[in-house]
Scaffold this active site. Structure first.
Site, PDB file in Angstrom:
ATOM      1  N   GLU A 105      41.128  57.371  14.064  1.00  0.00           N
ATOM      2  CA  GLU A 105      42.443  58.032  14.007  1.00  0.00           C
ATOM      3  C   GLU A 105      42.674  58.916  15.227  1.00  0.00           C
ATOM      4  O   GLU A 105      43.784  58.998  15.752  1.00  0.00           O
ATOM      5  CB  GLU A 105      42.555  58.852  12.716  1.00  0.00           C
ATOM      6  CG  GLU A 105      42.657  57.957  11.482  1.00  0.00           C
ATOM      7  CD  GLU A 105      42.645  58.754  10.197  1.00  0.00           C
ATOM      8  OE1 GLU A 105      41.625  59.432   9.949  1.00  0.00           O
ATOM      9  OE2 GLU A 105      43.630  58.713   9.454  1.00  0.00           O
ATOM     10  N   GLU A 125      37.461  54.899   4.872  1.00  0.00           N
ATOM     11  CA  GLU A 125      37.673  55.987   3.898  1.00  0.00           C
ATOM     12  C   GLU A 125      37.703  55.488   2.462  1.00  0.00           C
ATOM     13  O   GLU A 125      37.258  56.184   1.543  1.00  0.00           O
ATOM     14  CB  GLU A 125      38.969  56.735   4.215  1.00  0.00           C
ATOM     15  CG  GLU A 125      38.906  57.623   5.453  1.00  0.00           C
ATOM     16  CD  GLU A 125      39.207  56.900   6.753  1.00  0.00           C
ATOM     17  OE1 GLU A 125      39.197  55.642   6.767  1.00  0.00           O
ATOM     18  OE2 GLU A 125      39.451  57.582   7.763  1.00  0.00           O
TER      19      GLU A 125
HETATM   20  N1  3HC Z   1      30.082  62.695   8.560  1.00  0.00           N
HETATM   21  C1  3HC Z   1      28.891  63.312   8.502  1.00  0.00           C
HETATM   22  N2  3HC Z   1      27.717  62.697   8.673  1.00  0.00           N
HETATM   23  C2  3HC Z   1      27.766  61.383   8.909  1.00  0.00           C
HETATM   24  C3  3HC Z   1      28.966  60.662   8.973  1.00  0.00           C
HETATM   25  C4  3HC Z   1      30.165  61.366   8.804  1.00  0.00           C
HETATM   26  N3  3HC Z   1      31.355  60.776   8.869  1.00  0.00           N
HETATM   27  N4  3HC Z   1      28.679  59.381   9.217  1.00  0.00           N
HETATM   28  C5  3HC Z   1      27.346  59.297   9.298  1.00  0.00           C
HETATM   29  N5  3HC Z   1      26.792  60.508   9.106  1.00  0.00           N
HETATM   30  C6  3HC Z   1      25.369  60.869   9.141  1.00  0.00           C
HETATM   31  C7  3HC Z   1      24.617  60.303   7.967  1.00  0.00           C
HETATM   32  O1  3HC Z   1      24.718  61.160   6.852  1.00  0.00           O
HETATM   33  C8  3HC Z   1      23.221  60.216   8.527  1.00  0.00           C
HETATM   34  O2  3HC Z   1      22.672  61.510   8.473  1.00  0.00           O
HETATM   35  P1  3HC Z   1      21.102  61.730   8.445  1.00  0.00           P
HETATM   36  O3  3HC Z   1      20.566  61.237   9.731  1.00  0.00           O
HETATM   37  O4  3HC Z   1      20.972  63.191   8.232  1.00  0.00           O
HETATM   38  O5  3HC Z   1      20.618  60.913   7.276  1.00  0.00           O
HETATM   39  C9  3HC Z   1      23.435  59.875   9.985  1.00  0.00           C
HETATM   40  O6  3HC Z   1      24.797  60.210  10.258  1.00  0.00           O
HETATM   41  C10 3HC Z   1      23.235  58.438  10.326  1.00  0.00           C
HETATM   42  O7  3HC Z   1      23.977  57.654   9.415  1.00  0.00           O
HETATM   43  P2  3HC Z   1      23.451  56.237   8.958  1.00  0.00           P
HETATM   44  O8  3HC Z   1      22.070  56.357   8.436  1.00  0.00           O
HETATM   45  O9  3HC Z   1      24.491  55.662   8.069  1.00  0.00           O
HETATM   46  O10 3HC Z   1      23.390  55.486  10.363  1.00  0.00           O
HETATM   47  P3  3HC Z   1      23.857  54.047  10.767  1.00  0.00           P
HETATM   48  O11 3HC Z   1      23.608  53.935  12.208  1.00  0.00           O
HETATM   49  O12 3HC Z   1      23.267  53.046   9.838  1.00  0.00           O
HETATM   50  O13 3HC Z   1      25.460  54.002  10.519  1.00  0.00           O
HETATM   51  C11 3HC Z   1      27.723  54.725  10.601  1.00  0.00           C
HETATM   52  C12 3HC Z   1      26.333  54.809  11.250  1.00  0.00           C
HETATM   53  C13 3HC Z   1      28.231  53.284  10.705  1.00  0.00           C
HETATM   54  C14 3HC Z   1      28.649  55.656  11.305  1.00  0.00           C
HETATM   55  C15 3HC Z   1      27.597  55.076   9.098  1.00  0.00           C
HETATM   56  O14 3HC Z   1      26.906  56.292   8.993  1.00  0.00           O
HETATM   57  C16 3HC Z   1      28.891  55.223   8.366  1.00  0.00           C
HETATM   58  O15 3HC Z   1      29.443  54.241   7.889  1.00  0.00           O
HETATM   59  N6  3HC Z   1      29.367  56.474   8.240  1.00  0.00           N
HETATM   60  C17 3HC Z   1      30.483  56.789   7.421  1.00  0.00           C
HETATM   61  C18 3HC Z   1      31.736  56.585   8.169  1.00  0.00           C
HETATM   62  C19 3HC Z   1      32.900  57.035   7.343  1.00  0.00           C
HETATM   63  O16 3HC Z   1      33.002  56.794   6.155  1.00  0.00           O
HETATM   64  N7  3HC Z   1      33.835  57.704   8.003  1.00  0.00           N
HETATM   65  C20 3HC Z   1      35.002  58.152   7.366  1.00  0.00           C
HETATM   66  C21 3HC Z   1      34.846  59.556   7.007  1.00  0.00           C
HETATM   67  S1  3HC Z   1      36.242  60.104   6.101  1.00  0.00           S
HETATM   68  C22 3HC Z   1      37.399  60.442   7.287  1.00  0.00           C
HETATM   69  O17 3HC Z   1      37.177  60.200   8.445  1.00  0.00           O
HETATM   70  C23 3HC Z   1      38.624  61.086   6.774  1.00  0.00           C
HETATM   71  C24 3HC Z   1      39.727  61.047   7.770  1.00  0.00           C
HETATM   72  O18 3HC Z   1      40.536  59.918   7.519  1.00  0.00           O
HETATM   73  C25 3HC Z   1      40.584  62.288   7.697  1.00  0.00           C
END
Ligand code: 3HC
Ligand code: NAI
Length: 699
Positions: A105, A125
């Site tokens: 975004e 999300e």
């Molecule tokens: N916020 C905080 N921490 C996050 C995060 C996020 N959005 N995404 C990943 N992390 C953290 C994980 O908790 C993890 O922490 P740790 O090392 O302490 O365990 C670390 O990053 C690594 O994550 P993964 O083990 O999942 O690592 P991968 O390399 O396998 O994957 C990723 C990376 C593809 C980015 C995956 O973590 C992921 O899918 N993250 C979630 C993404 C997501 O859902 N984003 C949307 C958030 S909601 C939003 O943005 C609202 C907005 O619209 C206003």
């Protein structure tokens, strides 16, 4: 420093620096806003780049901030995006690695986007029970077209940048760099090339329409119906994208924002966020720091090619790790290999696995009848009969042949891992790896930490679990470990409910309506009622004061062991899984009830659900207090990944927190007054009583 600022000639580069994935927490947002202000104030700067450091551009809003004041605290994400949209100098997003959620975004708010090939682009999300809340539902349709955008928003699935760049008419990317390595240089060149272009292009000014209008959104609503059961977010995604086609940009954004905030407070979103963080937290062991060295695991040996051994082997073959299987007889090996082949062949037939991949996997599998051929394996997993004498013989052999430093694991489901470790002269190398059946499919792995298991063994197996795509949860040594110890109490309640007036179908239906994949009686039939029978027989001698309903024993005495005998609590037609209620079983329960002098009463679905679920919660509180589990979220992960607990309820502990621990304790006190139940069991575990009294939660 959560955002670094550098100037390359006339281009300012703001680099987010918030490992691991540049989550857009308050400090990072502030860093971005400061960088933009600085760049716009510097007369030498003509254009601005926003990029990320480390793993990728950004994984989105900081999930840890959700539910706290920080999410909305200024500058919140919409405000930062507004600042960059209003920047008088062009802002270019240089994207690589991941651009997800709020990260994408942020890029959509920039004037231009340059992406490295291979970037995972997503608005995930919905997987957290939300929708994009910083303009994503309004901007992405304007750049990709309504259908492609809605598909991404509703599925939450990542798409590679180069695939998106091929969509006809897409305006998402202005340029795809030749490689991730050349991105920085190409982005700077691009930023220079557009430095003087005015007016600045804004996504908000692009049109947003679907040619079929309402008819398309009706179709989209029907499409998401299936995935919307129990989840409010997918249908709301359709509403928000429809709003993009019907409103002025700012009004559409307001619709999106309102939905986003409402979804944030739903129990479903709280549950999904809890699971996201809980799954990752499970891999962290309080006294085993992430810096703990790990042992190199390049090859595996599996002892026993039965139900579990075969499935366990497949996990490693799938991950490209060679496996050697040992059995006592060639026929057993042949049977085991044939089952593995059959499993893979059915995947090939369903087009889930390519023929060449299948062959590659099988080529990694070898067999032996001799322990002397196992010594080189880095880890061995034992999956032989569940008898301590057999385990003793196997572990003594393993101690003799395995090279120093090899990890010796047992898949025992009920035996004492410390006892098994004591059969060897290297108990520090011994650990329990409790896979769930079918082991190649079930996500849960209970890692049973013995009293002497070395820290580097724990660190190694947690790493290996990730490699074979399991959610590993650490359990201390106790009867049943975390999951089965809890399920015993749940099963006991199921029995009491029959004695008091329920039928198996009534109990199953109530808990399935609550969301469980399967009720206790259908589950018993699937797993085999004889397993519980064997455990109870042991209990009758070891813990004679433990109260049980006798109905399950009566059922087993009739040979009704479940699906495998075609009859259990229900009847089964061969080859089918449909559970057909059986009148004789119901009569058997009634007769037993009569023999106890019990007058049946009508029991509500609410009572059934509470007794089953709160029995899990109370036992779990003991488990937590005893340190068998190190955190409540670990227990939730066990139940979600291994026992079919409804995902949208976030696990038994999360559910108890949602209900309120005070209310949970009140219900337990009520159940304790029922003379047909087990008053002693319903004494709230001290930890639960304490948290409830203090108004606190488990998680
Ligand atoms: N916020 C905080 N921490 C996050 C995060 C996020 N959005 N995404 C990943 N992390 C953290 C994980 O908790 C993890 O922490 P740790 O090392 O302490 O365990 C670390 O990053 C690594 O994550 P993964 O083990 O999942 O690592 P991968 O390399 O396998 O994957 C990723 C990376 C593809 C980015 C995956 O973590 C992921 O899918 N993250 C979630 C993404 C997501 O859902 N984003 C949307 C958030 S909601 C939003 O943005 C609202 C907005 O619209 C206003
Ligand atoms: P199984 O009976 O299907 O397979 C056991 C295999 O071990 C047989 O093929 C047998 O020939 C072999 N075996 C026995 N003694 C041996 C020895 N001394 N050396 C080499 N091979 C030997 O049993 P299953 O179900 O696979 O269970 C194995 C282990 O996994 C048990 O400890 C069980 O408690 C545990 N487990 C079982 C689960 C299940 O759902 N079946 C779930 C989780 C754990």
């Amino acid at each position: 420093m959560t955002a670094q600022y550098q100037v390359h000639g006339d281009v300012a580069v703001i680099t987010m620096n918030n490992p691991p994935v540049n989550g857009l927490g308050l400090a990072t947002r502030q860093g971005l806003a400061d960088g933009l202000a600085k760049a716009n104030a510097d007369a030498a700067v003509k254009s601005i780049i926003i990029t990320g450091g480390g793993k990728g551009f950004s994984g989105g809003a900081d999930i840890n901030e959700f539910g706290t004041d920080k999410t909305m605290q200024e500058p919140n994400l919409p405000s930062v995006i507004s600042v960059l949209e209003n920047s008088p100098k062009p802002v270019v997003a240089a994207i690589y690695g991941v651009a997800m959620g709020g990260g994408l975004e942020l890029a959509l708010g920039c004037h231009y986007r340059v992406a490295a090939p291979g970037t995972s682009v997503a608005l995930p999300e919905v997987k957290l029970g939300l929708l994009p809340g910083a303009g994503g539902t309004q901007r992405l349709p304007r750049l990709l077209g309504v259908e492609a955008a809605l598909n991404m928003i509703v599925s939450g699935e990542p798409v590679k940048s180069e695939m998106l760049a091929m969509l006809p008419g897409q305006k998402l990317f202005d340029k795809i760099a030749a490689s991730p390595e050349s991105l920085a240089e190409e982005a700077i060149a691009f930023a220079r090339s557009v430095a003087d272009v005015r007016p600045l292009p804004l996504v908000r000014n692009l049109p947003c329409k679907h040619p079929q209008g309402d008819a398309y959104f009706q179709f989209a609503r029907n499409m998401v119906k299936g995935m919307s059961k129990n989840y409010p977010a997918p249908a709301k995604c359709v509403d928000a994208v429809e709003a993009a086609t019907k409103n002025k940009f700012d009004d559409g954004v307001a619709v999106e924002r309102e939905i986003f905030i409402n979804l944030m407070w739903t129990p479903e979103s709280r549950a999904l966020r809890h699971i996201f963080l809980g799954e990752r937290a499970a891999s962290k062991i309080p006294d085993v720091p992430s810096s703990t060295p790990v042992r190199d695991i390049k090859s595996i040996a599996v002892i026993g090619a039965g139900t579990m051994g075969g499935g366990i082997a497949m996990n490693f073959l799938n991950a490209g790790i060679p496996v050697k299987m040992l059995e006592m007889k060639q026929e057993a090996l042949d049977r085991g290999i044939a089952t593995i082949r059959k499993n893979y062949e059915s995947q090939v037939a369903k087009k889930k696995l390519k023929q060449d991949k299948y062959e590659q996997r099988m080529a990694l599998l070898s067999t032996t009848l001799s322990y002397d051929e196992l010594g080189d394996a880095d880890m061995v997993i034992e999956a032989v009969f569940e008898e301590i004498g057999v385990k003793e013989a196997v572990f003594k052999e393993l101690d003799r042949v395995m090279k120093p430093g090899a990890i010796l694991a047992s898949n025992t489901s009920t035996l004492d891992v410390d006892k098994i470790a004591a059969f060897t002269k290297r108990p520090e190398d011994v650990v329990g790896l409790h896979f769930f059946s079918p082991a190649n499919i079930m996500k849960l792995l209970e890692v049973v930490r013995g009293a002497k298991t070395a820290k580097d063994v724990m660190a190694t197996v947690m790493g290996i679990a990730k490699k074979i795509r399991k959610t590993a949860v650490v359990s201390g040594v106790c009867d049943g470990f975390i999951g089965n110890r809890m399920i015993e109490q749940y099963g006991r309640q199921g029995g009491f409910l029959l004695d008091e007036g329920c039928t198996p179908a009534q109990v199953d239906k109530a808990i399935e309506k609550f969301g469980f994949a399967m009720g206790p009686f259908r589950m018993g039939d699937l797993a085999g009622n004889d397993i519980g029978w064997a455990i109870r027989k042991r209990r009758y001698t070891e813990q004679p004061d433990m109260k049980y309903s006798k109905t399950a024993d009566l059922l087993c005495e009739k040979g009704r062991f479940g699906q495998k005998t075609g009859a259990g609590w229900y009847d089964y037609v061969p080859g089918k899984r449909d559970a057909i209620p059986n009148a004789e079983v119901v009569a058997m329960i009634e007769e037993h009830r009569k023999s106890l002098g019990i007058t049946p009463r009508k029991i509500s679905d609410e009572e059934i659900v509470q007794r089953l679920v709160f029995s899990l919660v109370n036992e779990a509180a003991h488990i937590l207090e005893e340190g068998i589990a190190s955190k409540a979220s670990d227990i939730d992960m066990v139940y979600l990944m291994g026992y079919g607990f409804p995902i949208y309820r976030g696990g038994p502990m999360n559910y108890a927190d949602e209900v309120g621990l005070f209310n949970v304790v009140q219900a337990m006190n009520r159940f304790a007054k029922n003379p047909l139940d087990d008053a002693k069991f319903w004494q709230p575990a001290p930890l639960l009583a304490k948290l409830a009294a203090e108004g606190k939660t488990f998680n």
